[in-house]
Design a protein around this motif. Structure first.
Motif, PDB file in Angstrom:
ATOM      1  N   ARG A 245       1.108  -1.314  -0.155  1.00  0.00           N
ATOM      2  CA  ARG A 245       0.317   0.207  -0.121  1.00  0.00           C
ATOM      3  C   ARG A 245       0.563   1.578  -0.292  1.00  0.00           C
ATOM      4  O   ARG A 245       0.452   2.065  -0.674  1.00  0.00           O
ATOM      5  N   GLU A 246       1.579   1.298   0.388  1.00  0.00           N
ATOM      6  CA  GLU A 246       2.721   2.682   0.789  1.00  0.00           C
ATOM      7  C   GLU A 246       3.397   3.060  -0.892  1.00  0.00           C
ATOM      8  O   GLU A 246       3.336   3.964  -0.508  1.00  0.00           O
ATOM      9  N   VAL A 247       3.621   1.382  -1.475  1.00  0.00           N
ATOM     10  CA  VAL A 247       4.510   2.099  -2.949  1.00  0.00           C
ATOM     11  C   VAL A 247       2.839   2.146  -3.434  1.00  0.00           C
ATOM     12  O   VAL A 247       2.716   3.329  -4.772  1.00  0.00           O
ATOM     13  N   ALA A 248       1.716   1.705  -3.686  1.00  0.00           N
ATOM     14  CA  ALA A 248       1.099   2.123  -3.900  1.00  0.00           C
ATOM     15  C   ALA A 248       0.294   3.484  -4.239  1.00  0.00           C
ATOM     16  O   ALA A 248       0.268   4.189  -4.770  1.00  0.00           O
ATOM     17  N   ASN A 249       0.394   4.427  -2.579  1.00  0.00           N
ATOM     18  CA  ASN A 249       0.177   5.613  -2.247  1.00  0.00           C
ATOM     19  C   ASN A 249       1.570   6.305  -3.447  1.00  0.00           C
ATOM     20  O   ASN A 249       0.648   7.456  -3.350  1.00  0.00           O
ATOM     21  N   LEU A 250       2.542   6.188  -3.053  1.00  0.00           N
ATOM     22  CA  LEU A 250       2.808   6.913  -3.963  1.00  0.00           C
ATOM     23  C   LEU A 250       2.648   7.249  -5.499  1.00  0.00           C
ATOM     24  O   LEU A 250       2.843   8.602  -6.008  1.00  0.00           O
ATOM     25  N   VAL A 251       2.225   5.707  -6.259  1.00  0.00           N
ATOM     26  CA  VAL A 251       2.085   5.900  -7.706  1.00  0.00           C
ATOM     27  C   VAL A 251       1.001   6.907  -7.128  1.00  0.00           C
ATOM     28  O   VAL A 251       0.843   7.325  -8.632  1.00  0.00           O
ATOM     29  N   CYS A 252      -0.617   6.530  -6.631  1.00  0.00           N
ATOM     30  CA  CYS A 252      -1.094   6.954  -7.073  1.00  0.00           C
ATOM     31  C   CYS A 252      -0.891   9.487  -6.652  1.00  0.00           C
ATOM     32  O   CYS A 252      -1.807   9.789  -7.403  1.00  0.00           O
TER      33      CYS A 252
ATOM     34  N   MET B 131      12.952   9.545 -10.314  1.00  0.00           N
ATOM     35  CA  MET B 131      12.627   8.380  -9.542  1.00  0.00           C
ATOM     36  C   MET B 131      12.770   8.774  -7.921  1.00  0.00           C
ATOM     37  O   MET B 131      13.697   8.920  -7.380  1.00  0.00           O
ATOM     38  N   ILE B 132      11.555   7.607  -7.717  1.00  0.00           N
ATOM     39  CA  ILE B 132      11.361   7.966  -5.750  1.00  0.00           C
ATOM     40  C   ILE B 132      12.008   6.941  -5.003  1.00  0.00           C
ATOM     41  O   ILE B 132      10.819   5.737  -5.641  1.00  0.00           O
ATOM     42  N   ASP B 133      11.930   7.163  -3.879  1.00  0.00           N
ATOM     43  CA  ASP B 133      12.465   5.927  -3.046  1.00  0.00           C
ATOM     44  C   ASP B 133      11.191   6.051  -2.454  1.00  0.00           C
ATOM     45  O   ASP B 133      11.295   6.852  -1.919  1.00  0.00           O
ATOM     46  N   VAL B 134      11.012   4.349  -2.496  1.00  0.00           N
ATOM     47  CA  VAL B 134       9.668   4.067  -1.485  1.00  0.00           C
ATOM     48  C   VAL B 134      10.695   2.817  -0.924  1.00  0.00           C
ATOM     49  O   VAL B 134      10.913   1.177  -0.508  1.00  0.00           O
ATOM     50  N   SER B 135      11.319   3.299   0.361  1.00  0.00           N
ATOM     51  CA  SER B 135      12.394   2.012   0.674  1.00  0.00           C
ATOM     52  C   SER B 135      12.350   1.783   2.653  1.00  0.00           C
ATOM     53  O   SER B 135      13.241   1.235   2.818  1.00  0.00           O
ATOM     54  N   GLY B 136      11.744   3.140   3.121  1.00  0.00           N
ATOM     55  CA  GLY B 136      11.716   2.989   4.176  1.00  0.00           C
ATOM     56  C   GLY B 136      13.465   3.545   5.081  1.00  0.00           C
ATOM     57  O   GLY B 136      13.966   3.322   5.832  1.00  0.00           O
ATOM     58  N   GLY B 137      14.275   4.946   3.845  1.00  0.00           N
ATOM     59  CA  GLY B 137      15.149   4.707   4.130  1.00  0.00           C
ATOM     60  C   GLY B 137      16.431   4.135   4.317  1.00  0.00           C
ATOM     61  O   GLY B 137      16.695   2.813   3.892  1.00  0.00           O
TER      62      GLY B 137
END
Ligand code: NAD
Length: 247
Positions: A220-227, A241-247
């Motif tokens: 869901r955290e990846v899907a939120n970024l895509v939305c 390119m945007i990281d969604v990696s928890g740092g």
């Protein structure tokens, strides 16, 4: 400030399971007419049932991102059915590998063909439609692996680094038509692709220790970024390119 995607039309590739499925369901929950594509027919049937159960709008097509002829058929059908195509999410991917010294040519080719060439082929098919509309959002799946090297990941990481640079170049080509092109780079998201959460405890601890937030990410955290990237809130963001990696 709100994300308003109501009435948009999206294609999400590799959306039969995992992150792609979550992206498709999240977009559809925001009122997006969501076209789900995948190679796995059983998973397509399952998400079709889920869309029906939830009253979401959209359709499903079997489509291999390596098959340009089939991609063109699907894009044509989508435009004919819905009249426009606003969002393309190039999520389909495979991960295979091993150290270069023993890496099979077929494994190298599979990673490059699906992850990188598949992304190129999908983009090539939708570009004329989006140019005609003078608008569009293309959102590609890169990976944290495109930035941080890990042992045995040469084929996968190279394909994802390719997606990342392809995204930047394409953004430059499509900017004049008001088409943005970005990619998301997930870190460690437990899915059937990687089974992170099912690995031996010691290995999990070691992997979690490498993450700033010390926890796995969720689909869901990846899907939120895509939305967000698909929405008007991101209209001045392109070629990134945007990281969604928890740092
Ligand atoms: P997954 O294996 O669960 O799902 C991938 C989907 O792509 C499957 O439904 C599969 O059937 C489909 N697919 C495979 N080959 C295809 C083809 N030739 N044509 C069309 N569809 C095809 O993987 P996931 O973990 O959900 O990953 C989704 C995307 O995110 C991938 O591009 C992956 O590389 C990327 N990613 C995932 C992670 C992670 O931690 N899970 C991390 C970084 C990047």
């Amino acid at each position: 400030m709100q994300i308003d995607l109501n009435g948009k039309v999206a294609i999400v590739t590799g959306a039969g399971r995992g992150i792609g499925r979550e992206i498709a369901l999240t977009l559809a929950s925001e009122g997006v007419v969501t076209v789900v594509t995948d190679v796995n027919e059983a998973n397509l049937e399952a998400i079709k049932n889920e869309f029906e159960r939830l009253g979401y709008q959209g359709s499903q097509y079997r489509c291999d991102v390596r098959d340009f002829h089939r991609i063109q058929e699907v894009v044509e059908a989508v435009v004919q059915t819905y009249g426009h195509l606003d969002i393309l999410v190039n999520n389909a991917g495979v991960a295979g590998g091993g150290p270069v010294s023993s890496l099979q040519e077929e494994v190298w080719d599979l990673n490059l063909d699906i992850n990188l060439k598949g992304t190129f082929q999908m983009c090539k098919a939708v570009i004329p439609v989006m140019k005609r509309q003078k608008s569009g959002r293309i959102i590609n799946a890169a990976s944290f692996a495109a930035i941080v090297p890990s042992y045995g990941s040469a084929a996968y990481a190279s394909s994802k680094a390719g997606v990342s640079q392809f995204t930047r170049v394409l953004a430059g080509e499509l900017g004049p038509w008001n088409i943005t092109v970005n990619c998301y780079a997930p870190g460690m998201i437990p899915t059937e692709m990687n089974h992170f959460a099912e690995r031996p405890e010691k290995e999990q601890e070691r992997l979690l220790d490498t993450l700033t937030l010390r926890r796995w990410g969720s689909k869901r955290e990846v899907a939120n970024l895509v939305c967000f990237l698909a929405s008007d809130l991101a209209e001045y963001i392109t070629g990134t390119m945007i990281d969604v990696s928890g740092g």
